[in-house]
Every structure is written in structure tokens, then in C-alpha cells.
Design a protein around this motif. Structure first.
Motif, PDB file in Angstrom:
ATOM      1  N   THR A  19      -9.349  -0.657   2.274  1.00  0.00           N
ATOM      2  CA  THR A  19      -9.046   0.434   1.357  1.00  0.00           C
ATOM      3  C   THR A  19     -10.305   1.171   0.927  1.00  0.00           C
ATOM      4  OG1 THR A  19      -7.147  -0.759   0.522  1.00  0.00           O
ATOM      5  CG2 THR A  19      -8.023   0.987  -0.858  1.00  0.00           C
ATOM      6  N   ASN A  99      -4.967   9.835  -3.878  1.00  0.00           N
ATOM      7  CA  ASN A  99      -4.352   9.784  -2.559  1.00  0.00           C
ATOM      8  C   ASN A  99      -4.398  11.143  -1.868  1.00  0.00           C
ATOM      9  OD1 ASN A  99      -3.217   8.373  -0.514  1.00  0.00           O
ATOM     10  ND2 ASN A  99      -1.170   8.272  -1.382  1.00  0.00           N
ATOM     11  N   ALA A 131       2.264   6.285   6.658  1.00  0.00           N
ATOM     12  CA  ALA A 131       2.085   5.498   5.440  1.00  0.00           C
ATOM     13  C   ALA A 131       3.420   5.316   4.729  1.00  0.00           C
ATOM     14  CB  ALA A 131       1.079   6.172   4.518  1.00  0.00           C
ATOM     15  N   ALA A 132       4.267   6.357   4.746  1.00  0.00           N
ATOM     16  CA  ALA A 132       5.557   6.255   4.065  1.00  0.00           C
ATOM     17  C   ALA A 132       6.381   5.128   4.654  1.00  0.00           C
ATOM     18  CB  ALA A 132       6.316   7.582   4.166  1.00  0.00           C
ATOM     19  N   ALA A 134       5.222   2.458   6.133  1.00  0.00           N
ATOM     20  CA  ALA A 134       4.617   1.198   5.711  1.00  0.00           C
ATOM     21  C   ALA A 134       4.989   0.886   4.269  1.00  0.00           C
ATOM     22  CB  ALA A 134       3.105   1.255   5.868  1.00  0.00           C
ATOM     23  N   VAL A 135       4.973   1.932   3.417  1.00  0.00           N
ATOM     24  CA  VAL A 135       5.262   1.706   2.003  1.00  0.00           C
ATOM     25  C   VAL A 135       6.711   1.269   1.806  1.00  0.00           C
ATOM     26  CG1 VAL A 135       5.470   2.854  -0.225  1.00  0.00           C
ATOM     27  CG2 VAL A 135       3.462   3.224   1.170  1.00  0.00           C
ATOM     28  N   ILE A 142       2.176  -3.846   4.725  1.00  0.00           N
ATOM     29  CA  ILE A 142       0.864  -3.204   4.723  1.00  0.00           C
ATOM     30  C   ILE A 142      -0.230  -4.243   4.961  1.00  0.00           C
ATOM     31  CG2 ILE A 142      -0.743  -1.855   3.343  1.00  0.00           C
ATOM     32  CD1 ILE A 142       1.602  -0.679   1.895  1.00  0.00           C
ATOM     33  N   THR A 281      -4.897   5.122   7.505  1.00  0.00           N
ATOM     34  CA  THR A 281      -3.468   4.882   7.331  1.00  0.00           C
ATOM     35  C   THR A 281      -3.246   3.746   6.342  1.00  0.00           C
ATOM     36  OG1 THR A 281      -3.211   5.517   9.622  1.00  0.00           O
ATOM     37  CG2 THR A 281      -1.321   4.513   8.577  1.00  0.00           C
ATOM     38  N   VAL A 282      -4.039   2.675   6.481  1.00  0.00           N
ATOM     39  CA  VAL A 282      -3.909   1.565   5.542  1.00  0.00           C
ATOM     40  C   VAL A 282      -4.302   2.012   4.140  1.00  0.00           C
ATOM     41  CG1 VAL A 282      -4.809  -0.695   4.940  1.00  0.00           C
ATOM     42  CG2 VAL A 282      -4.256  -0.184   7.300  1.00  0.00           C
ATOM     43  N   ALA A 285      -1.682   4.153   2.641  1.00  0.00           N
ATOM     44  CA  ALA A 285      -0.504   3.352   2.307  1.00  0.00           C
ATOM     45  C   ALA A 285      -0.734   2.576   1.015  1.00  0.00           C
ATOM     46  CB  ALA A 285      -0.173   2.401   3.452  1.00  0.00           C
ATOM     47  N   TYR A 288      -0.607   5.026  -1.856  1.00  0.00           N
ATOM     48  CA  TYR A 288       0.762   5.532  -1.881  1.00  0.00           C
ATOM     49  C   TYR A 288       1.651   4.488  -2.572  1.00  0.00           C
ATOM     50  CZ  TYR A 288       4.565   8.187   0.414  1.00  0.00           C
ATOM     51  OH  TYR A 288       5.630   8.978   0.710  1.00  0.00           O
ATOM     52  N   LEU A 289       1.511   3.232  -2.145  1.00  0.00           N
ATOM     53  CA  LEU A 289       2.312   2.167  -2.752  1.00  0.00           C
ATOM     54  C   LEU A 289       1.980   2.047  -4.233  1.00  0.00           C
ATOM     55  CD1 LEU A 289       4.356  -0.092  -2.318  1.00  0.00           C
ATOM     56  CD2 LEU A 289       2.481  -1.631  -1.830  1.00  0.00           C
TER      57      LEU A 289
END
Lengths: 378, 75
Positions: A19, A99, A131-132, A134-135, A142, A281-282, A285, A288-289
Motif C-alpha cells: 500500500t 484514493n 479494485a472494485a 477486489a473490494v 485483497i 491495484t492493491v 483496493a 477503496y475498501l
């Protein structure tokens, strides 16, 4: 609450490393080289690490008072219903804002370095859609994606740094502390804010399978990040010297272009894309989460999944609207984001921690049961 | 473009709302609707070139003095 999902301490640790390091390794070298010159590596290694450890300590300590709740859920318990909700709302906006900035960094890099003809919106939509998905899968998904991504990230970064070893000119680092300690401190302002992104742990502490290990995981993550972010800065200065490094927009990319092993292994910059896309992407995500969880905990939902797409679209719009161009983005990152982020990364958690300690020790609230009862009522 | 965006929104609503109705998650539905309205307002405004509230200048104005003070202190 649907917090049956659990991740292990090491998974969380690597998640935090990806991250923070995913964007930092590309954007930080130019910023530190400009401010701290050839002492930039000290800024990233020392000042920022100290700040990161402090953030990690405060956040895990605060979370320790409420082991099965997220920050947005227990803030109203600590400071009263409406101020607490306000804090939660502030964090929701903070996560969405950060984000959006991350997604903008992603698109900006791909447009300016590789695909100048493609509209930035295309990249932003791509990463956000991934990402959506994954979330919607949840934090376990994730964390597992990251278990796949992290080794690649590590190998590519190590290759970039160590394949240039022939060109290292250690004289570029001398004299150490040429202008005293001040430029080093000034240079650590931005890396500190970056390291402070471990603050997302506030939303994820309830998902740890062993909450007691939280502080250790976060501290280990901060130390690993220190290595990850210092090496590219160090390698950049060793190869190019700080003056040239400061003129590059993405020194790490130039480093990759510079790799030449026996006129055979060349043009490695393409592999930077692997790290960049996978890592981002991670990272996206994770934030986002965090924002979706804040939104759902703010209004007390049992399921966060319906909020994934609306929050994503808001993030997407802001990833386009926030800045007019690349220069503006870098200036904002270097000069304004740190102070704004400090408030959310250290300021507010610190204040809440002090309140938690005082209210605990003052005995006005008799232990955990009262905390829970009050929460049920709201 | 506007039609396309509208279709995307319709698809998301068609995808999410029936499940929430079936499970009678009214709170979820309310939160979804509010966020969805904000998202629609923002994206249509951006698409039509209308002004979208942008926090960047505000943050810059607030932290400009801090940034300058730190720069002066550490140079």
C-alpha cells in the motif's frame, strides 16, 4: 457486523508494505532529491520511519481499546455521537480524496511515460474496476491478491536497484550532511506523509486474527517500507547524482532505462509497468475498501457491498477533477498533502487516544460493557 | 456519451437494488441511493462541463502558510 473475515498479521504487514511503497518508489525520489539533495536517502530512512512508527503505535494502541470495532465505529463512543460521526465523515472524505489522488498518480504516470495518446480516464476506469471487484470480495481477497503481487514487486524493485550496481558512484553521496540537518528534515516532510498512510490500519484492525500482534505487524511493515523506499532513492543518487535526479520527473523510471547488463539486458522500464499496475491495484483496493467501510460504518450498515460502485464513481470523478496537469499534482503532493495528511494520520488519532486514556483512567466509563451499551443505543 | 453514462448508472442500479429489496435492507438502500445521487450529480456535471466542487484550491489556501513557514524554518 459481518466481520467474520480474518487475515493474518503477516498478510496485513505485506498489504501495508504494498500500500505505501507502490506509489512511493516512483514519486518520492524526485521530491526528496529536490529538497534534501544527496542526503535524500536519510530523509526517507530516518525521519519518515520515525513518523511511520509513531503513527503505527498510536493507531494500534487506539484500536486496542476496541478490538472488534473499526475507527469510524468507535469514534462516536469516544467523543460523543455527533462529533464522533463528524470525525467519521471526515475520514470517509479523506480516504476518498487520497484514493482519487492515487488513481490520478497511476493514470498520470502511464500517460506521461508510456501512452501519451490515451485519455487518462481509460486508465483510471481500468484500475478502479479491478479494485472494485477486489473490494466486493473483501479484505481476505485483497490480502491474497497481494500475496501474489508482493513477490513480483519485490523482485522487480530489487532487480532495478542492483542491476545498476556497476554504475554506482559512492562519491555522489559525499559530503554527508553538507548543509546540516535542516534539508534532511525538510526532505522528510513528504516521505513521512507517505509512510503515514499505514493509518488505513485503523479501519482494518478488527479483521486481524490476532489483535495482540497488530502493533508488531505495523511496525515491521514500516521498517520494510523504509528499505523499499530508501533503496530507489539511494540508487538514483548513486547513479545520476542528486542534481540530475531532481530534474527527472520519475527517477526510478530513468534508473530502469539505464540498466544495461553486457549490452544484452536492456530497456527494463517495461517491467516497471508490472510493478506499477499490480501494486497500484492493491493500493487502490485498500483505500477503496477503507472508504467503503467508513461509509457503511458511519450509517451502521451490516453489508458494505452495495456502496462499492457509488463510492467508486465519486472517486473516479475526483481523480479527474482534482488537478489540471501533472505538475500541479506533484506540487500538491510535495507541498500541501503532507500537512493535510498529518492531521488525519497522527493528529486526530492522537487526540482520540488521549481521550480514550483519560476516560478509561478517570473511571467515568466503567470498562468495555458501557462502551458497547452506549453504542447499541446510537 | 451522456446516454452511455446513463446506461452505466442504470446497470449498477439494476445490479444492486433487487438484492437489497429482497433482503429488506432499507438502511443499505437509503445509503446507496444517497451516494448514487451524489455520484450521478458529480459525473453528469463533469461530463457537461459544469463546475464540480474541487477541494484542491481550498486545501492549498489552508496549508499555504504552514508550508511556507516550514520551508522558511528548515532552509
Amino acid at each position: 457486523m459481518s466481520q467474520n473475515e480474518k487475515v493474518a498479521g503477516t498478510q496485513m504487514m505485506f498489504l501495508l508494505v504494498t500500500t505505501v511503497a507502490a506509489t512511493g518508489f516512483l514519486f518520492l525520489p524526485a521530491i526528496t532529491a529536490e529538497v534534501a539533495g544527496h542526503d535524500g536517502w536519510m530523509s526517507a530512512l530516518l525521519g519518515a520511519t520515525a513518523f511511520g512508527l509513531l503513527v503505527g503505535l498510536v493507531c494500534t494502541k487506539l484500536g486496542g481499546y476496541f478490538p472488534d470495532k473499526s475507527f469510524v465505529e468507535y469514534a462516536p463512543v469516544l467523543v460523543g455521537k455527533y462529533p464522533g460521526k463528524l470525525v467519521g465523515l471526515a475520514y470517509l472524505l479523506f480516504f476518498i480524496h487520497i484514493n482519487s489522488i492515487i488513481i490520478r498518480e497511476f493514470g498520470d504516470f502511464l500517460v506521461s511515460a508510456f501512452l501519451p495518446e490515451t485519455p487518462i480516464l481509460v486508465f483510471n476506469i481500468m484500475v478502479l474496476t479491478l479494485a472494485a471487484m477486489a473490494v466486493r470480495g473483501g479484505i481476505e481477497v485483497i490480502a491474497r491478491v497481494n500475496q501474489f503481487v508482493f513477490p513480483q514487486f519485490f523482485l522487480v524493485l530489487a532487480a532495478l536497484v542492483f542491476l545498476t550496481i556497476e554504475e554506482w558512484e559512492f562519491g555522489n553521496l559525499l559530503p554527508l550532511l553538507e548543509y546540516g540537518i535542516k534539508p534532511v528534515l525538510a526532505g522528510s516532510v513528504t516521505p513521512s506523509a507517505w509512510r503515514g498512510e499505514v493509518v488505513v490500519i485503523l479501519m482494518f484492525l478488527p479483521y486481524l486474527n490476532k489483535p495482540a500482534e497488530a502493533a508488531k505487524s505495523v511496525a515491521a511493515a514500516v521498517l520494510i517500507i523504509a528499505v523499499f523506499l530508501t533503496l530507489p532513492i539511494l540508487a538514483g543518487v548513486l547513479v545520476f547524482g542528486s542534481e540530475q535526479e531532481a530534474h527527472f520527473v520519475f527517477p526510478t523510471l530513468e534508473l530502469a532505462r539505464y540498466v544495461n547488463v553486457g549490452d544484452f539486458l536492456q530497456r527494463l522500464e517495461a517491467i516497471i509497468i508490472i510493478v506499477w499496475v499490480a501494486g497500484i491495484t492493491v493500493k487502490v483496493a485498500v483505500f477503496y475498501l477503507a472508504s467503503v467501510l467508513s461509509a457503511s460504518h458511519l450509517v451502521g450498515l451490516s453489508d458494505y457491498r452495495p456502496l462499492v460502485y457509488p463510492v467508486g464513481i465519486i472517486t473516479l470523478v475526483y481523480s479527474i477533477v482534482l488537478f489540471d496537469n501533472s505538475r500541479e499534482l506533484v506540487k500538491f503532493l510535495a507541498e500541501y498533502v503532507p500537512y493535510y495528511a498529518y492531521i488525519f494520520e497522527l493528529g486526530i488519532p492522537m487526540v482520540l487516544l488521549v481521550i480514550a486514556i483519560i476516560r478509561r483512567k478517570g473511571g467515568k466509563l466503567s470498562g468495555q460493557t458501557k462502551f458497547f451499551q452506549k453504542d447499541r443505543g446510537s | 456519451m451522456i446516454v452511455l453514462l446513463g446506461l452505466v448508472f442504470l446497470a449498477i442500479i439494476a445490479f444492486e437494488v433487487p438484492g437489497m429489496l429482497k433482503k429488506q435492507q432499507w438502511r443499505e438502500l437509503a445509503a446507496f441511493s444517497v451516494l448514487m445521487l451524489i455520484a450521478m450529480a458529480l459525473s453528469f456535471a463533469q461530463l457537461l462541463g459544469l463546475p464540480v466542487p474541487n477541494p484542491t484550491p481550498v486545501i492549498e489556501a489552508i496549508f499555504e502558510p504552514v508550508s511556507e513557514a516550514v520551508k522558511k524554518l528548515l532552509s
